[in-house]
Scaffold this motif. Structure first.
Motif, short mmCIF file in Angstrom:
data_model
loop_
_atom_site.label_atom_id
_atom_site.label_comp_id
_atom_site.label_asym_id
_atom_site.label_seq_id
_atom_site.Cartn_x
_atom_site.Cartn_y
_atom_site.Cartn_z
N ILE A 1 30.67 -64.21 -25.86
CA ILE A 1 30.51 -62.76 -26.52
C ILE A 1 29.40 -62.14 -25.70
CG2 ILE A 1 30.14 -61.28 -28.52
CD1 ILE A 1 30.92 -64.11 -30.33
N CYS A 2 29.72 -60.59 -25.68
CA CYS A 2 28.41 -59.71 -25.07
C CYS A 2 28.52 -58.71 -26.06
CB CYS A 2 28.62 -59.44 -23.65
SG CYS A 2 30.01 -58.62 -23.19
N GLY A 3 27.38 -57.80 -26.20
CA GLY A 3 27.33 -56.85 -27.21
C GLY A 3 26.27 -57.37 -28.01
N ALA A 4 25.41 -56.44 -28.85
CA ALA A 4 24.34 -56.93 -29.39
C ALA A 4 24.11 -55.93 -30.61
CB ALA A 4 23.02 -56.98 -28.82
N THR A 5 23.10 -56.24 -31.34
CA THR A 5 22.86 -55.26 -32.55
C THR A 5 21.13 -54.65 -32.33
OG1 THR A 5 22.58 -54.96 -34.91
CG2 THR A 5 21.29 -57.21 -34.00
N ALA A 6 20.65 -55.45 -31.25
CA ALA A 6 19.28 -54.86 -30.81
C ALA A 6 18.87 -55.10 -29.53
CB ALA A 6 18.33 -55.62 -31.91
N TYR A 7 19.84 -54.63 -28.53
CA TYR A 7 19.68 -54.62 -27.17
C TYR A 7 19.82 -53.24 -26.57
CZ TYR A 7 19.98 -56.31 -22.61
OH TYR A 7 19.79 -56.50 -20.89
N SER A 8 18.85 -52.63 -25.98
CA SER A 8 19.12 -51.32 -25.67
C SER A 8 19.46 -50.79 -24.19
CB SER A 8 17.65 -50.60 -25.68
OG SER A 8 16.58 -51.14 -24.84
N ARG A 9 19.75 -51.84 -23.41
CA ARG A 9 20.31 -51.61 -22.19
C ARG A 9 21.77 -51.49 -22.14
NH1 ARG A 9 16.42 -48.88 -19.63
NH2 ARG A 9 14.39 -49.76 -19.64
N GLU B 1 12.16 -63.66 -20.19
CA GLU B 1 10.88 -63.65 -20.69
C GLU B 1 10.08 -62.43 -20.04
OE1 GLU B 1 7.38 -66.06 -22.96
OE2 GLU B 1 9.00 -66.96 -21.53
N ASP B 2 10.38 -62.38 -18.79
CA ASP B 2 9.39 -61.16 -18.09
C ASP B 2 9.97 -59.98 -18.07
OD1 ASP B 2 11.72 -61.95 -16.74
OD2 ASP B 2 10.69 -62.07 -14.51
N THR B 3 11.49 -59.60 -18.00
CA THR B 3 11.74 -58.36 -18.09
C THR B 3 12.72 -57.98 -19.33
OG1 THR B 3 14.21 -59.25 -17.25
CG2 THR B 3 12.63 -58.52 -15.71
N GLU B 4 13.15 -59.08 -20.01
CA GLU B 4 13.46 -58.70 -21.43
C GLU B 4 15.11 -58.28 -21.33
OE1 GLU B 4 9.82 -58.19 -24.55
OE2 GLU B 4 10.51 -56.34 -23.29
N LEU B 5 15.38 -58.35 -20.22
CA LEU B 5 17.05 -58.01 -19.87
C LEU B 5 17.87 -59.39 -19.82
CD1 LEU B 5 16.21 -55.80 -16.89
CD2 LEU B 5 16.86 -55.09 -19.17
N ILE B 6 19.16 -59.25 -19.96
CA ILE B 6 20.20 -60.24 -19.83
C ILE B 6 20.11 -60.72 -18.56
CG2 ILE B 6 22.45 -61.12 -19.89
CD1 ILE B 6 23.10 -58.66 -21.86
N ASP B 7 19.77 -62.35 -18.83
CA ASP B 7 19.95 -63.16 -17.27
C ASP B 7 21.06 -63.63 -16.90
OD1 ASP B 7 19.38 -64.80 -15.34
OD2 ASP B 7 17.56 -65.71 -16.00
N TYR B 8 21.87 -62.92 -16.29
CA TYR B 8 23.29 -63.28 -16.07
C TYR B 8 23.58 -64.48 -15.17
CZ TYR B 8 24.21 -58.41 -17.57
OH TYR B 8 24.30 -57.34 -18.29
N ASP B 9 22.42 -65.06 -14.34
CA ASP B 9 22.48 -66.31 -13.79
C ASP B 9 22.31 -67.17 -14.87
OD1 ASP B 9 22.79 -65.17 -11.17
OD2 ASP B 9 20.77 -65.33 -10.96
N ARG B 10 21.48 -67.23 -15.90
CA ARG B 10 21.47 -68.20 -17.01
C ARG B 10 22.69 -68.09 -17.75
NH1 ARG B 10 20.06 -73.01 -18.97
NH2 ARG B 10 18.88 -72.54 -20.96
N VAL B 11 23.32 -66.89 -18.16
CA VAL B 11 24.58 -66.99 -18.55
C VAL B 11 25.71 -67.88 -17.88
CG1 VAL B 11 26.45 -65.47 -19.68
CG2 VAL B 11 23.83 -64.82 -19.79
N ARG B 12 25.67 -67.66 -16.58
CA ARG B 12 26.56 -68.46 -15.91
C ARG B 12 26.36 -70.15 -15.85
NH1 ARG B 12 30.16 -66.33 -12.18
NH2 ARG B 12 28.99 -64.65 -11.93
N ASP B 13 24.82 -70.26 -15.83
CA ASP B 13 24.66 -71.83 -15.88
C ASP B 13 25.01 -72.18 -17.22
OD1 ASP B 13 23.74 -71.41 -13.37
OD2 ASP B 13 21.60 -71.36 -13.94
#
Length: 444
Positions: free
Chosen positions: A190-198, A167-179
């Protein structure tokens, strides 16, 4: 011109090559459709194309699409078709497969999927059983409908879980994905998106997938052309399977493709044919082969690099118009803009009214600027309304525009978005026409 009016062109017209080998025959036999084609060419030439999922294919690609290969039925794969007379289409498909593998450094390629969604369906069919668990980016945070939307096969036949951005950076939280992966033990991530710019950390996703024994699918539909052009890192060394579309940044025909490790090749091929598709579109396959060859050339690398530079310039300039870039910017061809602005200071019209994504999209189209509304992370607006816009620079870069033009475009977008009553739409549209005339599309 009305779609039903008589067409203004004949086969001698310099635009005729963009409509197939005998445009004159279309004019004579179906002037209504000929008129539609002419109108669409005028629309593309006369307006600004900022939709991130669009890109004009080359005349060579269009020539293959309009070729006699459309006449051939060719169920199966090269050397093992269910029909006779397939020598030439076999040659076209082998060329396309070889070029795709060389371009992306993949073990195996299947270039028969009709779309990116069809490619994803085939991967699910090859690797999963209905009811299996899938972990993918949450749709409202940038994920695609084939990553778990309830109305789609992915959300209907499979148990899908969405990982958010921070919520603070609007970047993928890899720790959250791992959890989430540890807690839910998905069979596919799945990774990859239709509206993620980074940029996406493919190595981190590979590590997470290995830890929980999951397959890793990278949906590269949007950024495949940037990978081909070496403008961003490749997911191929890390993924079990990569799906992509051949339009968007790859600048080929509308269609899909799948890249995979050698050990998955047979399963992927069976999932495309005969499981999910019948006869391949051989004219489209030939056009894909043309696009792969074009993307292997040095000039395409220059193009891909310029796409990213233009996206960064456009994003910075739109921020100066009060449109806050989600995640602070972009590393790719697209940006998502929050119309609520920085620190909650929304983009407003002259009378102080806030502007939604839907309103902004309609106002821009009225002024000759094509883009689309987009949800932003943690958006409070409804999905058909949204609080944001998505813009992309693939098409304008194909036209030859560079950073100075991105600043001009941002100013035009800003004026259009704030034009509540349409009073400046004609003026903006005139300036749009002047800009695109400087960088003509499909110059004969």
């Amino acid at each position: 011109m009305s779609p039903v009016a008589a067409p203004r062109s004949t086969s001698a017209d310099p635009i005729a090559p963009f409509f197939g080998p005998d445009y004159g025959a279309l004019v004579r036999t179906d002037p209504q459709i000929a008129g539609v084609l002419l109108d669409e060419l005028e629309r593309q030439r006369g307006t600004l194309q900022l939709i991130a999922s669009e890109n004009p294919a080359s005349p060579a690609v269009l020539a293959a699409l309009g070729s006699v290969l459309s006449n051939k039925y060719a169920e199966g794969y090269p050397g093992r078709r269910y029909y006779g007379g397939c020598a030439q289409v076999d040659a076209a498909e082998r060329l396309g497969v070889d070029r795709a593998c060389a371009l992306f450094g993949a073990d195996h390629a299947n270039i028969q999927p009709h779309t990116g969604a069809a490619a994803n369906l085939a991967v699910f069919a090859a690797l999963l059983t209905p009811g299996d668990r899938v972990l993918a980016m949450a749709l409202q945070h940038g994920g695609h409908l084939t990553h778990g939307a309830q109305g789609n096969f992915s959300g209907t036949w499979f148990e899908t879980l969405g990982y958010p951005v921070r919520e603070d950076t609007e970047l993928i939280d890899y720790d959250r994905v791992r959890d989430l992966a540890r807690s839910h033990r998905p069979k596919l991530i799945i990774c990859g998106a239709t509206a993620y710019s980074r940029l996406i950390d493919f190595a981190a996703f590979r590590s997470i997938a290995n830890e929980v024994g999951a397959y890793l699918l990278v949906d590269a539909a949007h950024f495949a052309g940037l990978v081909a052009g070496r403008a961003i890192p490749s997911p191929v060394p890390y993924a079990d399977v990569v799906t992509l579309t051949t339009h968007k940044t790859l600048r080929g025909p509308r269609g899909g493709a799948i890249l995979c490790r050698a050990e998955l090749a047979s399963a992927i091929d069976r999932a495309v044919f005969p499981f999910s598709q019948g006869g391949p579109l051989m004219h489209a396959i030939a056009a894909k082969a043309v696009a792969f060859a074009e993307a292997s050339r040095p000039e395409f690398r220059n193009y891909a690099t310029q796409v990213v530079s233009n996206a960064r310039a456009l994003t910075t300039a739109l921020a100066q118009e009060g449109m806050r870039p989600v995640s602070g910017g972009t590393d790719t061809h697209l940006a998502v803009l929050d119309l609520r602005g920085a620190a909650g200071v929304a983009v407003r019209t002259a009378d102080g009214v806030k502007v939604t994504g839907r309103e902004a999209e309609l106002r821009c189209e009225r002024a000759g600027i094509m883009l689309n509304r987009s949800c932003v992370p943690y958006d409070s607006a409804k999905p058909m309304v949204t609080s944001g816009l998505r813009v992309g620079t693939a098409t304008v870069t194909t036209q030859g525009m560079k950073e100075p033009e991105m600043h001009r475009i941002a100013a035009l977008v800003g004026r259009a978005v704030r034009d509540a009553d349409g009073s400046v739409a004609a003026e903006v549209q005139k300036e749009v026409a002047e800009l695109v005339d400087e960088f003509p599309l499909y110059q004969a």
